[in-house]
Design an enzyme around this catalytic site. Structure first.
Site, PDB file in Angstrom:
ATOM      1  N   TYR A 299      18.749  40.092  -7.431  1.00 12.76           N
ATOM      2  CA  TYR A 299      17.903  39.465  -8.446  1.00 12.76           C
ATOM      3  C   TYR A 299      17.245  40.489  -9.366  1.00 12.76           C
ATOM      4  O   TYR A 299      16.267  40.167 -10.042  1.00 12.76           O
ATOM      5  CB  TYR A 299      16.811  38.612  -7.772  1.00 12.76           C
ATOM      6  CG  TYR A 299      17.303  37.266  -7.307  1.00 12.76           C
ATOM      7  CD1 TYR A 299      17.187  36.139  -8.119  1.00 12.76           C
ATOM      8  CD2 TYR A 299      17.905  37.116  -6.061  1.00 12.76           C
ATOM      9  CE1 TYR A 299      17.646  34.903  -7.697  1.00 12.76           C
ATOM     10  CE2 TYR A 299      18.367  35.876  -5.629  1.00 12.76           C
ATOM     11  CZ  TYR A 299      18.232  34.775  -6.449  1.00 12.76           C
ATOM     12  OH  TYR A 299      18.689  33.548  -6.041  1.00 12.76           O
TER      13      TYR A 299
ATOM     14  N   SER B 279      16.956  29.266  14.064  1.00 10.24           N
ATOM     15  CA  SER B 279      16.702  30.670  14.389  1.00 10.24           C
ATOM     16  C   SER B 279      15.688  30.783  15.512  1.00 10.24           C
ATOM     17  O   SER B 279      14.811  29.939  15.677  1.00 10.24           O
ATOM     18  CB  SER B 279      16.177  31.394  13.140  1.00 10.24           C
ATOM     19  OG  SER B 279      15.578  32.617  13.483  1.00 10.24           O
TER      20      SER B 279
ATOM     21  N   HIS C  92       0.155  29.607  12.500  1.00 12.12           N
ATOM     22  CA  HIS C  92      -0.099  29.242  13.894  1.00 12.12           C
ATOM     23  C   HIS C  92      -0.291  27.742  14.032  1.00 12.12           C
ATOM     24  O   HIS C  92      -0.849  27.093  13.141  1.00 12.12           O
ATOM     25  CB  HIS C  92      -1.347  29.961  14.417  1.00 12.12           C
ATOM     26  CG  HIS C  92      -1.175  31.444  14.506  1.00 12.12           C
ATOM     27  ND1 HIS C  92      -2.227  32.320  14.416  1.00 12.12           N
ATOM     28  CD2 HIS C  92      -0.076  32.216  14.683  1.00 12.12           C
ATOM     29  CE1 HIS C  92      -1.776  33.562  14.534  1.00 12.12           C
ATOM     30  NE2 HIS C  92      -0.478  33.514  14.688  1.00 12.12           N
TER      31      HIS C  92
ATOM     32  N   LYS D  99       0.854  -1.200   0.000  1.00 13.19           N
ATOM     33  CA  LYS D  99       0.000   0.000   0.000  1.00 13.19           C
ATOM     34  C   LYS D  99       0.880   1.236   0.000  1.00 13.19           C
ATOM     35  O   LYS D  99       2.014   1.217   0.499  1.00 13.19           O
ATOM     36  CB  LYS D  99      -0.909   0.006   1.232  1.00 13.19           C
ATOM     37  CG  LYS D  99      -0.139  -0.122   2.548  1.00 13.19           C
ATOM     38  CD  LYS D  99      -1.059  -0.408   3.716  1.00 13.19           C
ATOM     39  CE  LYS D  99      -0.251  -0.709   4.981  1.00 13.19           C
ATOM     40  NZ  LYS D  99      -1.116  -1.066   6.116  1.00 13.19           N
TER      41      LYS D  99
ATOM     42  N   ALA E 259      13.692  33.210  15.367  1.00 15.39           N
ATOM     43  CA  ALA E 259      12.568  33.777  14.628  1.00 15.39           C
ATOM     44  C   ALA E 259      11.748  32.650  14.002  1.00 15.39           C
ATOM     45  O   ALA E 259      12.071  31.474  14.136  1.00 15.39           O
ATOM     46  CB  ALA E 259      13.080  34.728  13.550  1.00 15.39           C
TER      47      ALA E 259
ATOM     48  N   VAL F 246     -24.234  37.566  15.092  1.00 12.74           N
ATOM     49  CA  VAL F 246     -22.972  38.304  15.206  1.00 12.74           C
ATOM     50  C   VAL F 246     -22.763  39.102  13.920  1.00 12.74           C
ATOM     51  O   VAL F 246     -23.151  38.663  12.834  1.00 12.74           O
ATOM     52  CB  VAL F 246     -21.804  37.322  15.442  1.00 12.74           C
ATOM     53  CG1 VAL F 246     -20.462  38.038  15.392  1.00 12.74           C
ATOM     54  CG2 VAL F 246     -21.982  36.604  16.778  1.00 12.74           C
TER      55      VAL F 246
ATOM     56  N   VAL G 280     -20.783  39.935  10.978  1.00 13.83           N
ATOM     57  CA  VAL G 280     -19.692  39.266  10.256  1.00 13.83           C
ATOM     58  C   VAL G 280     -19.515  39.943   8.903  1.00 13.83           C
ATOM     59  O   VAL G 280     -20.448  39.977   8.093  1.00 13.83           O
ATOM     60  CB  VAL G 280     -19.993  37.765  10.055  1.00 13.83           C
ATOM     61  CG1 VAL G 280     -18.853  37.090   9.297  1.00 13.83           C
ATOM     62  CG2 VAL G 280     -20.225  37.085  11.397  1.00 13.83           C
TER      63      VAL G 280
ATOM     64  N   THR H  43       9.458  43.803  15.925  1.00 16.67           N
ATOM     65  CA  THR H  43      10.407  43.612  14.826  1.00 16.67           C
ATOM     66  C   THR H  43      10.803  44.956  14.237  1.00 16.67           C
ATOM     67  O   THR H  43       9.945  45.777  13.916  1.00 16.67           O
ATOM     68  CB  THR H  43       9.777  42.735  13.725  1.00 16.67           C
ATOM     69  OG1 THR H  43       9.464  41.455  14.276  1.00 16.67           O
ATOM     70  CG2 THR H  43      10.723  42.562  12.565  1.00 16.67           C
TER      71      THR H  43
END
Length: 1111
Positions: free
Chosen positions: A364, A260, A770, A58, A262, A794, A796, A348
């Protein structure tokens, strides 16, 4: 991200190796992997059972329901497997909407069994515990297991027992099989916990008279737990979802990310696409992708990715050049667009990151123009004006069309411009300079505190005390936390009351970690809010002793205490009720547990990203038991204008003032993303009277507090008139808001938008920035949640683009109805700018204390005289080459580098009797350290010992340059009563030559273009040795005159430059550097021989004392 899918082979390796159960688990480690490169001879040699058993084959590429798709070959011999693979290996297959090539297969022994021997078992993580699902009928036709299966919730930190399994899961299983299945399931659950799985499904699990067989398995593990599980996991490979190739560029960025602090992410969706993105921030990157897809660009969207967490200029350059390299490989008939976007950064330095991008664009520029690339830029945050300026300049100098916008432009407006849906402004408004915000436009230096700490929308009162409000939970009010909101633990059923008001203008915090920039930002915020005292009471930093750290409070300097021990900080500052933890992902769990041992702590903000989910869930459980509110992990924090801010929330002062965060408004918000929370600050300040409170709960799957927790707080806070929620794909928290609105628990207007709507448009699964931004079922998609919120009542918007318009509409209605009464704006006090930041902005200049022209360590790579250290090694320059760069700022010819190295070798040592070595030895035997001993030896170097190189070079050069004949030079020196430096040796003579000099002479004569000064010195030697045989040209003199020849004739120096190096003492450095090696050798030799204190013998001292003089 945290939960990452692993291959079936990897999952089974973990299970077979680490499961502990009394059940007989069969076919342990009997599996073989097949790829297009497989050598069948070697495979059968490694797995001889392939030749004798019936087999199953498989694909192992994260494909669900392979049996129903006809992708499993069953009950085949080896030849049958090969025939089956001919029809599948390297063939394109469609699974759902995803198209992909089958290239990785798993072969296992075939297990004969009956249908009633098949079972289904699954374990997956939830916020409150782990769900165990079991169904007595497994296999391909298992159907809707969510509806059919028996369930057992194992609460966080609880253990699973055989008895529980039998009682709650195995009710439909024959009695003779219960013991074996219960033991296996308990063992499986313990394995799941120990190896930090987040999802583990076996279907079918087969139980025969021989034992347990794991036929098909799907699993995810928490990748952030690598530092805990590395020894058991080894090097885990995470395959891409089916339908998406694993590109080397993705692996390169993942490697950069791993090295890193970051965050650097890259996923290639369509390398032939014309729309490319380079977005700062996990939340913002999703919003930009949403907007591109909303405007019809889904088929042309080439990539998803993000960079955040203050990457360095070099890291941003590496990330940017990877994007630019990818997008300039294939031309597109319509040209291409690059969207460099982002929300308003909290900490930042935008200019620093943009410098990296600008470097990549310059590198570039040719391919970018050839591929007709147009670039659109929108950014805000610290020093963003300078960043936008350099980005605009590079467009002008390279001729690449670059359109630049700041915070005056809606975050995603550039997407409409890039896709031709809205016009591009010719002259976008110039944003004010960062420094301008720090100057008070009013004549009032200080504004009375009472006018800025009351709610901006409420009538002003003569005092600062709010009217008592009855707690919704019936708990007595506390001075700083007058309202309490209930939170129910689903597993235990217990309710714990938590404070509605987390922060006030009297809140005091302890900061864990030496984050001086964040602390100073908090103090500056406190000052512009006219707080009486700083909000930071102390810092806890376990890596130093107790001390004081200097900070600014407005114009004056203050000292904040720093404690090594958290207990000491808590004891000495009982007024503290908030802890802000900047602990690393490895230490955040332990430090948070420790903080919760102190009853005075009511709120904890955990900034770190990458904390394992299992640890976070334990923290949540303990926090619920103790009534502690946790904000985070993976958050920037939160802010309550006029009162308190967590760490870097809200960015620098220019953004604090621009978004009017120094005084409360009427709108409260809650977001997952830290960067997007700052964007909400901007949007809300432009469309309403401002923010009352805002919290970023964090991007992990299980944040310490949920959207609903904070919405309920806001509902119970009188000063808040409307609520804004920025939801996200993944999880089901937003449905609780729907329920709250429907049931009337939430009565205030709620504006909500869930980002991640683009996910349903992609053919294969995309994990966004996230950890929690991934839908595991249809109800978790952003589209489904937005629809449910809209149906619940609500407000939206149709897209994120319209979020600001909807907020303004709702706000205007509240003003019109008299619910909100806008107050008069009052300017805040001025705060002086930090010197370092003023320098960064180019507002001031200061003469440097030091100047250097030989080395620069500030960038990603160490640079010697303009040459990167990697280049130094690549060119194999050696010690001589490095010395040439650092001493002479030249890349010297190869022969010159060799000569320098030879000089270092011949001067390295000359025995223990010479004065320098003697001193070093005496010091070493006196018990002194290496540096002290070496220094004592070096201090003897001078004209009499070793320091004759410079003197010899100067004397011989002066004589030669003046046209003086060698005999005239010797006679003049004798007449003047001066020694000729570099002439003479204590031991060596014309009859016993110094081989060091002979070796150097042979090399110099062979390689140097000219040896005029050396020839002159050798003529002098003929004259001096005719008088006395030991008056030879010694090694010091030889090196001195040869070096002058080298400097003058190698082609790298002018005559003046060559003479200057001699004059400033460069040549003596050769002897000092070389002889240091010998001195260190003598030091180590004495230590190794364990020689005791040296005392000079009396018989080697001539005591010459004056005779006794009698009166």
């Amino acid at each position: 991200m945290s939960a990452k899918a692993i291959s079936e082979q990897t999952g089974k390796e973990f299970l077979y190796k680490y499961i502990s159960t009394s059940a007989a688990v069969q076919n342990r480690s009997r599996y073989a992997n097949v790829t297009p490169e497989t050598d069948w001879g070697r495979l059968t040699q490694d797995h001889p059972w392939l030749l004798t058993e019936r087999l199953v084959v498989k694909p192992d590429q994260l494909i669900k329901r392979r049996g129903k798709l006809g992708l499993v070959g069953i009950n085949l011999d080896l030849q049958g497997v090969k025939e089956w693979l001919k029809g599948h290996l390297m063939k394109e297959t469609t699974v759902g909407r995803a198209k992909g090539v089958l290239k990785n297969f798993l072969i296992e022994p075939f297990v004969p069994h009956t249908q009633d021997e098949e079972f289904y078992v699954c374990i997956y993580a939830t916020r409150d515990g782990d769900q165990v699902l079991f169904h007595h009928e497994g296999g391909v036709e298992v159907g809707d297991v969510d509806a059919k299966a028996q369930r057992l919730m194992v609460a966080v930190d609880d253990k699973l027992s055989d008895a529980q399994v039998k009682e709650q899961l195995l009710t439909h299983v024959p009695d003779d099989k219960k013991d074996v299945l219960a033991s296996f399931i308990v063992g499986l659950f313990n394995l799941y916990e120990d190896l930090y799985f987040t999802y583990l499904e076996i279907n079918p699990l087969v139980l025969t008279k021989d034992g347990v067989y794991v036929l098909d398995m799907a699993a995810k593990i928490d990748a952030t737990a690598d530092f805990l599980c590395k020894t058991k996991w080894g090097d885990v490979e995470f395959p891409p979802p089916f339908g998406r190739e694993a590109y080397p560029e993705e692996a390169y960025i993942a490697d950069l990310d791993a090295k890193s602090g970051a965050s650097l992410k890259l996923t290639l969706l369509n390398p032939q696409g014309r729309i490319w993105t380079m977005v700062a921030g996990g939340g913002a990157s999703v919003v930009y992708s949403d907007t591109i897809c909303d405007l019809g660009g889904v088929d042309e969207l080439a990539n998803y990715g993000e960079y955040s967490g203050a990457p360095s200029e070099q890291q941003t350059y590496d990330y940017a050049k990877t994007i630019l390299s990818l997008m300039t490989r294939e031309k597109h008939p319509q040209g291409k667009v690059l969207i460099i976007g982002g929300s308003i950064a909290n900490f930042t330095n935008v200019a620093a990151t943009f410098k990296g991008i600008v470097r990549a664009i310059k590198d570039y520029q040719g391919p970018l123009k050839e591929h007709e690339v147009t670039i659109f830029v929108r950014r805000g945050g610290p020093n963003y004006q300078e960043g936008l300026r350099v980005m605009g300049e590079v467009g002008k100098t390279t001729g690449i069309p670059i359109h630049v916008f700041g915070t005056e432009t809606h975050m995603t407006a550039i997407v409409g411009m890039a896709l031709g849906h809205r016009p591009i402004p010719n002259l976008p408004p110039a944003a004010a300079h960062t420094a301008n915000f720090l100057l008070n436009v009013s004549n009032n230096a200080v504004t009375p505190a009472t006018t800025r700490t009351a709610s901006f929308s409420e009538p002003k009162t003569t005092n600062d005390v709010a009217a008592p409000i009855k707690s919704s939970a019936g708990v007595p009010a506390e001075p700083l936390h007058s309202l309490l909101w209930p939170l129910r633990n689903v597993v235990t059923g217990g309710w714990k009351a938590k404070a509605t008001t987390l922060f006030s203008k009297h809140t005091k915090a302890i900061v864990w970690g030496m984050q001086t920039r964040a602390v100073q930002g908090m103090l500056d915020f406190d000052y512009v809010c006219s707080r009486d005292q700083p909000s930071v009471a102390a810092i806890v930093y376990p890596f130093t002793g107790d001390h004081k750290q200097k900070f600014y409070w407005g114009h004056k300097e203050i000292l904040l205490p720093v404690y090594k021990n958290m207990g000491d900080a808590m004891k000495k500052h009982p007024e503290v009720d908030v802890m802000i933890s900047f602990a690393s992902l490895r230490s955040a769990y332990d430090s948070t547990l420790e903080a919760m041992q102190f009853p005075q702590i009511h709120t904890i903000a955990i900034i770190a990203e990458g904390i394992p989910e299992a640890q976070t869930r334990r923290l949540i459980k303990i926090a619920d038991e103790k009534g502690v509110t946790i904000i985070g992990p993976a958050t920037v924090g939160g802010i309550k204008p006029g009162c308190f801010k967590i760490g870097n929330t809200g960015g620098m002062l220019d953004n604090i003032l621009a978004s009017k965060l120094y005084r409360p408004g009427s709108v409260a918000y809650v977001s997952r993303s830290g960067g997007m929370s700052n964007e909400l600050n901007n949007i809300i300040s432009r469309t309403t009277d401002g923010v009352y409170e805002g919290v970023a709960i964090g991007g992990d799957r299980y944040p310490g507090t949920t959207f609903m927790d904070h919405v309920l707080r806001y509902e119970d806070t009188p000063g808040i008139k409307m609520i804004v929620v920025l939801g996200e794909i993944g999880g089901t928290d937003e449905y609780k808001i729907c329920q709250g609105v429907k049931e009337g628990r939430i009565t205030k207007p709620v504006v909500c938008w869930c980002i991640g709507t683009c996910a349903t448009m992609f053919a294969s699964e995309v994990q966004f920035g996230h950890a929690g931004a991934c839908a595991n079922q249809a109800s978790e998609t952003a589209v489904a949640k937005n629809q449910a919120l809209r149906e619940a009542g609500v407000f939206v918007p149709k897209s994120f683009d319209e979020l600001g318009d909807v907020i303004k509409t709702v706000y205007d209605k509240l003003v019109a109805s008299g619910t909100i009464i806008p107050a008069q704006e009052v300017p805040p006090p001025t705060v002086p700018m930090d010197y370092s930041w003023a320098r960064e902005l180019g507002l001031i200049r200061k003469p440097a204390s030091f100047m250097t022209s030989i080395c620069d360590e500030r960038g990603q790579e160490l640079i010697y005289a303009g040459m990167g250290i990697t280049e130094v090694f690549k060119e194999e320059m050696g010690i001589g080459g490095v010395l040439g760069l650092l001493w002479f700022q030249r890349r010297l010819p190869r022969y010159a580098c060799q000569f320098i190295e030879m000089c270092l070798m011949v001067t390295a040592d000359h025995g223990p009797a010479v004065s320098g070595a003697h001193n070093t030895i005496v010091c070493a035997r006196a018990g002194k350290d290496l540096i002290s001993s070496l220094t004592s030896g070096l201090l003897t170097i001078g004209d009499r010992f070793g320091g004759a190189l410079d003197a010899a070079a100067k004397q011989f050069s002066k004589a030669f340059d003046s046209g003086m004949l060698p005999m005239e030079f010797v006679n003049k020196m004798k007449k003047d009563g001066k020694l000729i430096m570099g002439i003479g040796h204590r031991v060596k003579s014309i009859n016993n030559p110094d081989m060091r000099v002979q070796i150097l002479k042979d090399f110099v004569k062979q390689h140097f273009p000219s040896t005029q000064l050396l020839d002159y010195a050798l003529e002098v030697e003929k004259i001096t040795t005719s008088k006395k045989p030991n008056l030879i040209l010694n090694v010091d003199g030889f090196i001195g005159v040869s070096f002058v020849d080298l400097l003058r004739t190698c082609g790298g120096f002018t005559r003046d430059e060559a003479d200057e190096f001699v004059e400033i003492g460069a040549l003596n450095g050769i002897f000092v550097l070389g002889r240091s090696m010998g001195f260190i050798g003598h030091y180590l030799d004495q230590k190794r021989l364990k020689q005791g204190l040296y005392r000079h013998p009396w018989d080697d001292i001539s005591y010459v004392l004056p005779e006794h003089m009698s009166m």
